[in-house]
Scaffold this active site. Structure first.
Site, PDB file in Angstrom:
ATOM      1  N   CYS A   4       1.698   0.071  -9.349  1.00 50.18           N
ATOM      2  CA  CYS A   4       2.759   0.612  -8.483  1.00 50.18           C
ATOM      3  C   CYS A   4       4.052   0.867  -9.237  1.00 50.18           C
ATOM      4  O   CYS A   4       4.792   1.783  -8.900  1.00 50.18           O
ATOM      5  CB  CYS A   4       3.006  -0.316  -7.311  1.00 50.18           C
ATOM      6  SG  CYS A   4       3.445  -1.987  -7.801  1.00 50.18           S
ATOM      7  N   GLY A  34       0.838  -1.203   0.000  1.00 56.55           N
ATOM      8  CA  GLY A  34       0.000   0.000   0.000  1.00 56.55           C
ATOM      9  C   GLY A  34       0.866   1.243   0.000  1.00 56.55           C
ATOM     10  O   GLY A  34       2.027   1.206  -0.415  1.00 56.55           O
ATOM     11  N   ASN A  35       0.294   2.336   0.514  1.00 58.21           N
ATOM     12  CA  ASN A  35       1.035   3.600   0.436  1.00 58.21           C
ATOM     13  C   ASN A  35       1.933   3.811   1.659  1.00 58.21           C
ATOM     14  O   ASN A  35       1.752   3.181   2.705  1.00 58.21           O
ATOM     15  CB  ASN A  35       0.060   4.772   0.243  1.00 58.21           C
ATOM     16  CG  ASN A  35      -0.820   4.972   1.454  1.00 58.21           C
ATOM     17  OD1 ASN A  35      -0.381   5.447   2.491  1.00 58.21           O
ATOM     18  ND2 ASN A  35      -2.092   4.590   1.343  1.00 58.21           N
ATOM     19  N   GLU A  64       5.671  -3.322   0.791  1.00 54.58           N
ATOM     20  CA  GLU A  64       5.669  -3.162  -0.670  1.00 54.58           C
ATOM     21  C   GLU A  64       4.942  -1.862  -0.972  1.00 54.58           C
ATOM     22  O   GLU A  64       3.715  -1.813  -0.969  1.00 54.58           O
ATOM     23  CB  GLU A  64       4.955  -4.366  -1.322  1.00 54.58           C
ATOM     24  CG  GLU A  64       5.682  -5.688  -1.157  1.00 54.58           C
ATOM     25  CD  GLU A  64       7.004  -5.755  -1.915  1.00 54.58           C
ATOM     26  OE1 GLU A  64       7.176  -4.998  -2.894  1.00 54.58           O
ATOM     27  OE2 GLU A  64       7.864  -6.549  -1.514  1.00 54.58           O
ATOM     28  N   VAL A  81       0.398   4.992   5.326  1.00 53.47           N
ATOM     29  CA  VAL A  81      -0.152   3.910   6.154  1.00 53.47           C
ATOM     30  C   VAL A  81       0.977   2.970   6.587  1.00 53.47           C
ATOM     31  O   VAL A  81       0.965   2.438   7.710  1.00 53.47           O
ATOM     32  CB  VAL A  81      -1.272   3.155   5.390  1.00 53.47           C
ATOM     33  CG1 VAL A  81      -1.747   1.955   6.181  1.00 53.47           C
ATOM     34  CG2 VAL A  81      -2.443   4.091   5.114  1.00 53.47           C
TER      35      VAL A  81
HETATM   36  P1  NAD Z   1      -5.467   0.808   0.152  1.00 47.41           P
HETATM   37  O1  NAD Z   1      -6.136   2.096   0.407  1.00 47.41           O
HETATM   38  O2  NAD Z   1      -6.244  -0.351  -0.331  1.00 47.41           O
HETATM   39  O3  NAD Z   1      -4.687   0.418   1.477  1.00 47.41           O
HETATM   40  C1  NAD Z   1      -3.956  -0.764   1.595  1.00 47.41           C
HETATM   41  C2  NAD Z   1      -4.409  -1.537   2.814  1.00 47.41           C
HETATM   42  O4  NAD Z   1      -4.150  -0.750   3.963  1.00 47.41           O
HETATM   43  C3  NAD Z   1      -5.887  -1.847   2.811  1.00 47.41           C
HETATM   44  O5  NAD Z   1      -6.062  -3.200   3.141  1.00 47.41           O
HETATM   45  C4  NAD Z   1      -6.469  -0.914   3.847  1.00 47.41           C
HETATM   46  O6  NAD Z   1      -7.551  -1.485   4.537  1.00 47.41           O
HETATM   47  C5  NAD Z   1      -5.321  -0.662   4.770  1.00 47.41           C
HETATM   48  N1  NAD Z   1      -5.358   0.663   5.368  1.00 47.41           N
HETATM   49  C6  NAD Z   1      -5.676   1.815   4.763  1.00 47.41           C
HETATM   50  N2  NAD Z   1      -5.564   2.849   5.618  1.00 47.41           N
HETATM   51  C7  NAD Z   1      -5.168   2.311   6.793  1.00 47.41           C
HETATM   52  C8  NAD Z   1      -4.870   2.861   8.087  1.00 47.41           C
HETATM   53  N3  NAD Z   1      -4.982   4.139   8.324  1.00 47.41           N
HETATM   54  N4  NAD Z   1      -4.473   1.990   9.047  1.00 47.41           N
HETATM   55  C9  NAD Z   1      -4.356   0.677   8.814  1.00 47.41           C
HETATM   56  N5  NAD Z   1      -4.643   0.121   7.632  1.00 47.41           N
HETATM   57  C10 NAD Z   1      -5.025   0.921   6.637  1.00 47.41           C
HETATM   58  O7  NAD Z   1      -4.304   0.966  -0.908  1.00 47.41           O
HETATM   59  P2  NAD Z   1      -3.387   2.205  -1.201  1.00 47.41           P
HETATM   60  O8  NAD Z   1      -2.524   2.451  -0.041  1.00 47.41           O
HETATM   61  O9  NAD Z   1      -4.145   3.319  -1.800  1.00 47.41           O
HETATM   62  O10 NAD Z   1      -2.537   1.498  -2.372  1.00 47.41           O
HETATM   63  C11 NAD Z   1      -1.909   2.212  -3.335  1.00 47.41           C
HETATM   64  C12 NAD Z   1      -0.441   2.303  -3.010  1.00 47.41           C
HETATM   65  O11 NAD Z   1       0.105   0.996  -2.943  1.00 47.41           O
HETATM   66  C13 NAD Z   1       0.347   3.023  -4.074  1.00 47.41           C
HETATM   67  O12 NAD Z   1       1.301   3.830  -3.471  1.00 47.41           O
HETATM   68  C14 NAD Z   1       1.013   1.893  -4.829  1.00 47.41           C
HETATM   69  O13 NAD Z   1       2.207   2.286  -5.462  1.00 47.41           O
HETATM   70  C15 NAD Z   1       1.256   0.900  -3.741  1.00 47.41           C
HETATM   71  N6  NAD Z   1       1.343  -0.459  -4.246  1.00 47.41           N
HETATM   72  C16 NAD Z   1       2.531  -1.087  -4.163  1.00 47.41           C
HETATM   73  C17 NAD Z   1       2.679  -2.354  -4.673  1.00 47.41           C
HETATM   74  C18 NAD Z   1       4.002  -3.065  -4.591  1.00 47.41           C
HETATM   75  O14 NAD Z   1       4.014  -4.257  -4.861  1.00 47.41           O
HETATM   76  N7  NAD Z   1       5.077  -2.401  -4.236  1.00 47.41           N
HETATM   77  C19 NAD Z   1       1.588  -2.995  -5.261  1.00 47.41           C
HETATM   78  C20 NAD Z   1       0.389  -2.338  -5.311  1.00 47.41           C
HETATM   79  C21 NAD Z   1       0.267  -1.058  -4.798  1.00 47.41           C
END
Ligand code: NAD
Length: 527
Positions: A259, A203-204, A225, A207
């Site tokens: 990503c 994720g980002n 990741e 978080v």
């Molecule tokens: P998202 O909003 O789905 O969040 C990811 C997870 O974190 C979810 O399961 C969500 O429930 C949880 N989450 C969200 N906010 C939270 C909080 N405050 N506390 C605890 N858990 C929380 O996804 P996103 O973050 O918007 O994903 C996009 C990002 O992920 C981009 O930066 C992208 O580059 C990155 N990404 C990386 C990869 C990789 O393999 N490196 C792959 C996909 C996406």
């Protein structure tokens, strides 16, 4: 027995109790030892493989609903990769899980020395929404292969995929060992209060910091990741038409929500116009005159991201695209040229279908540009000069790099996938996932014999003995690496050979002497 759950108030909401129960059941199932035999893990991997094959249509439909992903793209972008990872794990598992023998030293020459990969325990897998199946199932494959239990928490934003995963996984896999917990931020935070043996978060980075804080409370190791701005440098000497075709695909596939999508282009001003034209032609070829009507062009995941991406465009006049439709969360493939390096567009990860072009004076300037910013997840270099491309690799850093293409390093299981610095920590794919989710236990099995060799390390010590021991410990023979061993054997053989030669020479000399004395005796006798 260790208490793995943090103490909780007497009264807790029902969902929290459900999460606690799921984690407790996973822990108990893990402690039962049933994940230990490789046969069990193989059987679970085969079941997961069956799930992907049998449910391909349902999975594609869910993604169509989540982000309007084309039904043809889902197998190509997610499912085949997952299937290949499962196949690889099935074919290599016995090798990966076997004890790995390592070099010994002089003191352990007769002992058994090896590294034993063993399960960590219960892994928490938190996934993002953009490739919701790949980012949850690929770590899960490694978790199963390594003999762990795993609690899977898919993203609430890709809701259809998330609910489908929750329905499917228990139908194919062990229900207790691999539960799926759905929900949003509060459910994830509740899970994070519990104790796990590893957390695998995709994720980002905002978080990620909270996840890391939660993990720190239990000293739980983690894999992050993350994303970031992945640069794409196009050299003026390369085939710009082919380069732009590849970049256009990598940028606009999944509507820019990848990503490792090229976040922005770096090129010299003299080729900027041609780059724009080549991208324009490619977009026409890929999505037609109106990408909104193309079945191959996706949508933005939700209103929040839709507004965020439009906000990034404010103040610019795109050279391509720029149209949007809030009712469908549609943003056209958009290209912006001459973007200032310090503009808002260049501060945060775009994660949408906007492609800024920033001009640089040459490759050195591009290298400087990349190095002045956070370490990216991916770096792309288009150049027909292999030496120059290698120089750019050497003088920069990133999670991964692909030359003359985009995204493709992700598809190789042999390459570790992951970020560096702000783009993440840890790596996965293929054996790397297995290793990431295993404990590498150091094992030394000695005998109780040859005690005389150990006497020098026992007290009482004196200066002379300590000096002798120090000399031995510092000698290169102590580490019986293959090279030292070969040296030692060669030296012994040569030494022994020299000794035998000397002996033979002495014997011959003695023999000659005797013969001389014999003949001299005979001579004296007769004359
Ligand atoms: P998202 O909003 O789905 O969040 C990811 C997870 O974190 C979810 O399961 C969500 O429930 C949880 N989450 C969200 N906010 C939270 C909080 N405050 N506390 C605890 N858990 C929380 O996804 P996103 O973050 O918007 O994903 C996009 C990002 O992920 C981009 O930066 C992208 O580059 C990155 N990404 C990386 C990869 C990789 O393999 N490196 C792959 C996909 C996406």
């Amino acid at each position: 027995m260790l208490v793995y759950l943090t103490s909780a108030p007497e009264t807790r909401p029902a969902t929290v109790c459900m999460e606690r129960q799921a984690v407790r059941r996973a822990r108990e199932a893990f402690l039962s030892g049933r994940t230990r035999p490789v046969e069990f893990r193989l059987q679970q991997l085969h079941a997961l493989q069956r799930m992907i094959t049998e449910k391909e249509t349902e999975i594609s439909t869910a993604l169509k609903q989540d982000i309007n992903r084309s039904q043809y793209d889902t197998p190509l972008l997610e499912l085949i990769g997952i299937e290949n990872e499962i196949k690889l794990a099935i074919s290599k598992l016995s090798e990966w899980a076997a004890p790995r023998s390592v070099e010994r030293n002089l003191f352990t020459l007769k002992d058994e020395v090896y590294v034993q990969p063993e399960p960590l325990g219960v892994v928490l897998i938190i996934g993002a929404w953009n490739y919701p199946w790949a980012v949850t199932l690929q770590p899960l494959i490694g978790a199963i292969a390594a003999g762990n239990a795993a609690v899977v928490k898919p993203s609430e934003l890709s809701e259809c995929s998330s609910l489908l995963l929750r329905a499917l996984l228990p139908r194919y896999l062990d229900k207790d060992l691999y539960p799926v917990v759905t929900g949003g931020v509060s459910e994830t935070q509740d899970l994070l209060r519990l104790r796990f043996d590893h957390i695998f978060y995709t994720g980002n980075s905002t978080v990620a910091k909270q996840v890391m804080e939660a993990a720190a409370r239990h000293l739980t190791p983690l894999t992050l990741e993350l994303g970031g701005k992945s640069p794409c440098y196009i050299d003026k000497d390369c085939d710009i038409r082919v380069a732009c075709r590849r970049v256009t695909w990598g940028k606009f596939v999944n509507c820019g929500q990848t990503c490792i999508a090229p976040d922005y282009i770096l090129c010299e001003p003299c080729i900027q116009g041609r780059v724009v034209e080549c991208i324009r032609q490619t977009l026409l070829e890929f999505y037609g005159a109106d990408p909104k009507c193309s079945p191959d062009y996706g949508r933005i995941i939700n209103q929040r991201h839709f507004i965020r991406i439009l906000g990034l465009m404010e103040g610019y006049t795109p050279v391509i695209g720029g149209q949007s439709d809030a009712s469908q969360r549609y943003i056209a493939p958009t290209v912006l040229k001459d973007v200032p390096p310090h503009s808002r567009l260049m501060q945060e990860e775009i994660f949408g279908p906007l492609l800024p072009i920033v001009t640089v004076s040459d490759m050195d300037d591009a290298i400087r540009f990349v190095n002045e910013r956070e370490k990216p997840l991916a770096l792309y270099i288009f150049s027909k000069d292999k030496k120059a491309a290698k120089r750019m690799i050497e003088e920069t850093t990133s999670g991964g790099v692909t030359v003359n293409d985009v995204l493709m390093h992700y598809t190789l299981s042999s390459l570790p996938f992951g970020g560096v610095g702000q783009s993440g920590m840890g790596r996965y794919h293929g054996k790397h996932t297995f290793d990431q989710l295993s404990h590498h236990r150091a094992c030394l099995i000695r005998s109780l014999g040859m005690e005389s060799l150990n006497l020098s390390r026992y007290p009482p010590q004196d200066r002379q003995r300590a000096r002798r021991v120090k000399r031995v410990l510092r000698s290169s023979l102590i580490d019986m690496s293959k090279r030292t061993f070969i040296w030692a054997v060669t030296a012994t053989v040569i030494g022994f050979g020299l000794f035998i030669t000397l002996l033979v020479i002495l014997l011959i000399a003695a023999g000659l002497n005797c013969t001389c004395w014999y003949w001299r005796g005979i001579y004296n006798y007769y004359w």
